[in-house]
Design a protein around this motif. Sequence first.
Motif, PDB file in Angstrom:
ATOM      1  N   LEU A   1       0.827  -1.218   0.000  1.00  3.02           N
ATOM      2  CA  LEU A   1       0.000   0.000   0.000  1.00  3.02           C
ATOM      3  C   LEU A   1       0.856   1.261   0.000  1.00  3.02           C
ATOM      4  N   ALA A   2       1.921   1.261   0.789  1.00  2.00           N
ATOM      5  CA  ALA A   2       2.794   2.445   0.817  1.00  2.00           C
ATOM      6  C   ALA A   2       3.479   2.637  -0.528  1.00  2.00           C
ATOM      7  N   GLY A   3       3.900   1.551  -1.136  1.00  2.00           N
ATOM      8  CA  GLY A   3       4.531   1.658  -2.446  1.00  2.00           C
ATOM      9  C   GLY A   3       3.572   2.148  -3.512  1.00  2.00           C
ATOM     10  N   ALA A   4       2.313   1.746  -3.392  1.00  2.00           N
ATOM     11  CA  ALA A   4       1.317   2.164  -4.385  1.00  2.00           C
ATOM     12  C   ALA A   4       0.949   3.634  -4.229  1.00  2.00           C
ATOM     13  N   PHE A   5       0.932   4.130  -2.994  1.00  2.00           N
ATOM     14  CA  PHE A   5       0.483   5.495  -2.761  1.00  2.00           C
ATOM     15  C   PHE A   5       1.600   6.499  -2.578  1.00  2.00           C
ATOM     16  N   ALA A   6       2.841   6.046  -2.544  1.00  2.00           N
ATOM     17  CA  ALA A   6       3.961   6.985  -2.405  1.00  2.00           C
ATOM     18  C   ALA A   6       4.109   7.765  -3.703  1.00  2.00           C
ATOM     19  N   ARG A   7       4.082   9.042  -3.596  1.00  3.63           N
ATOM     20  CA  ARG A   7       4.179   9.870  -4.796  1.00  3.63           C
ATOM     21  C   ARG A   7       5.621  10.291  -5.031  1.00  3.63           C
ATOM     22  N   ARG A   8       6.021  11.354  -4.416  1.00  2.00           N
ATOM     23  CA  ARG A   8       7.382  11.852  -4.618  1.00  2.00           C
ATOM     24  C   ARG A   8       8.238  11.726  -3.365  1.00  2.00           C
ATOM     25  N   ASN A   9       7.688  11.164  -2.341  1.00  2.00           N
ATOM     26  CA  ASN A   9       8.412  11.123  -1.072  1.00  2.00           C
ATOM     27  C   ASN A   9       8.972   9.726  -0.815  1.00  2.00           C
ATOM     28  N   GLY A  10      10.158   9.506  -1.288  1.00  2.00           N
ATOM     29  CA  GLY A  10      10.821   8.230  -1.061  1.00  2.00           C
ATOM     30  C   GLY A  10      11.309   8.079   0.359  1.00  2.00           C
ATOM     31  N   TRP A  11      11.409   9.189   1.089  1.00  2.00           N
ATOM     32  CA  TRP A  11      11.868   9.107   2.477  1.00  2.00           C
ATOM     33  C   TRP A  11      10.893   8.308   3.318  1.00  2.00           C
ATOM     34  N   SER A  12       9.600   8.373   3.008  1.00  2.00           N
ATOM     35  CA  SER A  12       8.624   7.615   3.801  1.00  2.00           C
ATOM     36  C   SER A  12       8.799   6.113   3.578  1.00  2.00           C
ATOM     37  N   LEU A  13       9.145   5.714   2.355  1.00  2.00           N
ATOM     38  CA  LEU A  13       9.404   4.299   2.094  1.00  2.00           C
ATOM     39  C   LEU A  13      10.658   3.836   2.829  1.00  2.00           C
ATOM     40  N   CYS A  14      11.669   4.690   2.875  1.00  2.00           N
ATOM     41  CA  CYS A  14      12.889   4.365   3.636  1.00  2.00           C
ATOM     42  C   CYS A  14      12.578   4.274   5.128  1.00  2.00           C
ATOM     43  N   ALA A  15      11.734   5.167   5.619  1.00  2.00           N
ATOM     44  CA  ALA A  15      11.364   5.130   7.036  1.00  2.00           C
ATOM     45  C   ALA A  15      10.569   3.866   7.364  1.00  2.00           C
ATOM     46  N   LEU A  16       9.688   3.438   6.466  1.00  2.00           N
ATOM     47  CA  LEU A  16       8.959   2.191   6.677  1.00  2.00           C
ATOM     48  C   LEU A  16       9.899   0.995   6.670  1.00  2.00           C
ATOM     49  N   ALA A  17      10.893   1.017   5.795  1.00  2.00           N
ATOM     50  CA  ALA A  17      11.901  -0.042   5.800  1.00  2.00           C
ATOM     51  C   ALA A  17      12.671  -0.035   7.110  1.00  2.00           C
ATOM     52  N   GLY A  18      12.927   1.143   7.640  1.00  2.00           N
ATOM     53  CA  GLY A  18      13.590   1.249   8.931  1.00  2.00           C
ATOM     54  C   GLY A  18      12.744   0.688  10.061  1.00  2.00           C
ATOM     55  N   SER A  19      11.434   0.900  10.003  1.00  2.00           N
ATOM     56  CA  SER A  19      10.565   0.350  11.046  1.00  2.00           C
ATOM     57  C   SER A  19      10.506  -1.175  10.961  1.00  2.00           C
TER      58      SER A  19
END
Length: 104
Positions: free
Chosen positions: A46-64
């Motif tokens: 879901l995060a990958g599908a809805f992430a627009r231009r903010n790759g930092w949020s995907l990195c933060a989710l990977a960190g969690s």
Amino acid sequence: MRILGWLVLLLAMLGWSAWFVVCNVYEFAPRLDPWAFGYGWLLAVLAGAFARRNGWSLCALAGSVGLYLLLIHRGMGDGSARGLLLLTSVAIVGVTWWIHRAKR
């Protein structure tokens, strides 16, 4: 940045998948929580599908995800580690939504 975020999150989830198979199928270690594993994959998709231009949020989710796996490896209980995974992921999604909404 979005591609880097995708790559980091994908690698984190693939590592979790490999560890899940080793622990739950081949039984070399204590079994991992299937609910947290399913939540992690659902969150990643879901995060990958809805992430627009903010790759930092995907990195933060990977960190969690990495934090969850580290806590499990260090012997924290399944419930406590799962609760922390839920709390950090909801916080990351909330901050991402707030920043996206503020840019409008």
